[in-house]
Design a protein around this motif. Structure first.
Motif, short mmCIF file in Angstrom:
data_model
loop_
_atom_site.label_atom_id
_atom_site.label_comp_id
_atom_site.label_asym_id
_atom_site.label_seq_id
_atom_site.Cartn_x
_atom_site.Cartn_y
_atom_site.Cartn_z
N GLY A 1 14.89 -9.13 -2.15
CA GLY A 1 15.96 -8.78 -3.07
C GLY A 1 15.77 -7.42 -3.70
O GLY A 1 14.81 -6.70 -3.40
N PRO A 2 16.67 -7.04 -4.60
CA PRO A 2 16.64 -5.70 -5.18
C PRO A 2 15.46 -5.45 -6.12
O PRO A 2 15.15 -4.31 -6.43
CB PRO A 2 17.96 -5.61 -5.94
CG PRO A 2 18.33 -7.03 -6.23
CD PRO A 2 17.79 -7.83 -5.08
N GLN A 3 14.76 -6.53 -6.56
CA GLN A 3 13.65 -6.33 -7.47
C GLN A 3 12.40 -5.77 -6.78
O GLN A 3 11.50 -5.28 -7.44
CB GLN A 3 13.32 -7.61 -8.25
CG GLN A 3 12.72 -8.73 -7.43
CD GLN A 3 13.75 -9.64 -6.78
OE1 GLN A 3 14.91 -9.29 -6.62
NE2 GLN A 3 13.32 -10.81 -6.39
N ILE A 4 12.34 -5.83 -5.45
CA ILE A 4 11.22 -5.28 -4.69
C ILE A 4 11.73 -4.14 -3.82
O ILE A 4 12.57 -4.36 -2.94
CB ILE A 4 10.55 -6.37 -3.80
CG1 ILE A 4 10.08 -7.56 -4.63
CG2 ILE A 4 9.41 -5.77 -2.98
CD1 ILE A 4 8.96 -7.27 -5.59
N LYS A 5 11.22 -2.93 -4.06
CA LYS A 5 11.69 -1.76 -3.30
C LYS A 5 11.16 -1.72 -1.87
O LYS A 5 11.86 -1.35 -0.95
CB LYS A 5 11.25 -0.46 -4.01
CG LYS A 5 11.99 -0.19 -5.29
CD LYS A 5 11.52 1.13 -5.86
CE LYS A 5 12.18 1.42 -7.19
NZ LYS A 5 11.67 2.66 -7.78
N ASP A 6 9.89 -2.07 -1.69
CA ASP A 6 9.27 -2.00 -0.37
C ASP A 6 8.72 -3.37 0.01
O ASP A 6 7.58 -3.71 -0.31
CB ASP A 6 8.16 -0.94 -0.37
CG ASP A 6 7.66 -0.60 1.01
OD1 ASP A 6 7.71 -1.48 1.91
OD2 ASP A 6 7.21 0.55 1.21
N ASP A 7 9.55 -4.16 0.70
CA ASP A 7 9.19 -5.53 1.05
C ASP A 7 7.94 -5.62 1.92
O ASP A 7 7.13 -6.51 1.75
CB ASP A 7 10.36 -6.22 1.76
CG ASP A 7 11.56 -6.42 0.85
OD1 ASP A 7 11.37 -6.98 -0.24
OD2 ASP A 7 12.67 -6.00 1.22
N GLU A 8 7.78 -4.68 2.84
CA GLU A 8 6.64 -4.70 3.74
C GLU A 8 5.33 -4.50 2.98
O GLU A 8 4.34 -5.22 3.20
CB GLU A 8 6.80 -3.63 4.82
CG GLU A 8 5.81 -3.76 5.95
CD GLU A 8 6.12 -2.83 7.10
OE1 GLU A 8 5.15 -2.32 7.68
OE2 GLU A 8 7.30 -2.62 7.41
N VAL A 9 5.30 -3.53 2.09
CA VAL A 9 4.11 -3.28 1.28
C VAL A 9 3.82 -4.51 0.41
O VAL A 9 2.67 -4.95 0.30
CB VAL A 9 4.28 -2.02 0.40
CG1 VAL A 9 3.18 -1.92 -0.64
CG2 VAL A 9 4.31 -0.78 1.27
N TYR A 10 4.86 -5.08 -0.19
CA TYR A 10 4.71 -6.26 -1.04
C TYR A 10 4.06 -7.40 -0.26
O TYR A 10 3.08 -8.00 -0.71
CB TYR A 10 6.07 -6.69 -1.59
CG TYR A 10 6.03 -7.96 -2.40
CD1 TYR A 10 5.63 -7.94 -3.73
CD2 TYR A 10 6.39 -9.18 -1.83
CE1 TYR A 10 5.59 -9.10 -4.48
CE2 TYR A 10 6.34 -10.35 -2.58
CZ TYR A 10 5.95 -10.30 -3.90
OH TYR A 10 5.89 -11.47 -4.64
N GLU A 11 4.56 -7.69 0.93
CA GLU A 11 4.02 -8.78 1.73
C GLU A 11 2.58 -8.51 2.15
O GLU A 11 1.74 -9.41 2.12
CB GLU A 11 4.90 -9.03 2.95
CG GLU A 11 6.18 -9.74 2.60
CD GLU A 11 7.01 -10.12 3.81
OE1 GLU A 11 6.48 -10.14 4.94
OE2 GLU A 11 8.20 -10.41 3.63
N ASP A 12 2.26 -7.28 2.53
CA ASP A 12 0.89 -6.93 2.91
C ASP A 12 -0.07 -7.17 1.74
O ASP A 12 -1.17 -7.71 1.92
CB ASP A 12 0.80 -5.47 3.36
CG ASP A 12 1.42 -5.22 4.72
OD1 ASP A 12 1.63 -6.20 5.47
OD2 ASP A 12 1.67 -4.05 5.04
N LEU A 13 0.34 -6.76 0.57
CA LEU A 13 -0.51 -6.93 -0.61
C LEU A 13 -0.69 -8.40 -0.97
O LEU A 13 -1.79 -8.83 -1.33
CB LEU A 13 0.07 -6.16 -1.80
CG LEU A 13 0.05 -4.64 -1.65
CD1 LEU A 13 0.86 -3.99 -2.76
CD2 LEU A 13 -1.38 -4.11 -1.65
#
Length: 84
Positions: free
Chosen positions: A6-18
Motif C-alpha cells: 500500500g501507499p504507506q510503504i514506498k519500497d516494497d522490495e526493500v521492506y520485504e528483504d528487511l
C-alpha cells in the motif's frame, strides 16, 4: 515480485528483504520509506550513547516509543535504543 504493501510503504522490495532479515515492521518501514541519499549524513559522528546522560537517553527512548523506559537503568536504555 514484491507484495504491494500500500501507499504507506514506498519500497516494497526493500521492506520485504528487511522483514526476512528479522527487522521489526516499524524499522523496516522506516528504512524502506527513507530517502537513502539522506540517511546517515552524520556518518558516525553522532554522540555515543555512553557519553549521553541518562536523562538524554530517556528522552530519546521516549521519542522512539520504547516501553518500560522509566524503569530502565542507563545501560538498559542504551541496549534498548540500540536494538530498536
Amino acid at each position: 515480485m514484491a507484495k504491494d504493501h500500500g501507499p504507506q510503504i514506498k519500497d516494497d522490495e526493500v521492506y520485504e528483504d528487511l522483514r526476512e532479515k528479522g527487522y521489526s515492521k516499524e524499522k523496516a518501514a522506516r528504512i524502506a520509506n527513507s530517502d537513502r541519499h539522506e540517511v546517515g549524513k552524520k556518518g558516525g559522528k553522532g554522540e555515543k550513547y555512553e557519553e549521553r546522560t541518562k536523562k538524554e537517553l530517556y528522552q530519546k527512548a521516549k521519542e522512539v516509543g520504547i516501553e518500560g523506559r522509566s524503569d530502565m537503568s542507563k545501560d538498559e536504555l542504551i541496549e534498548a535504543l540500540r536494538n530498536h
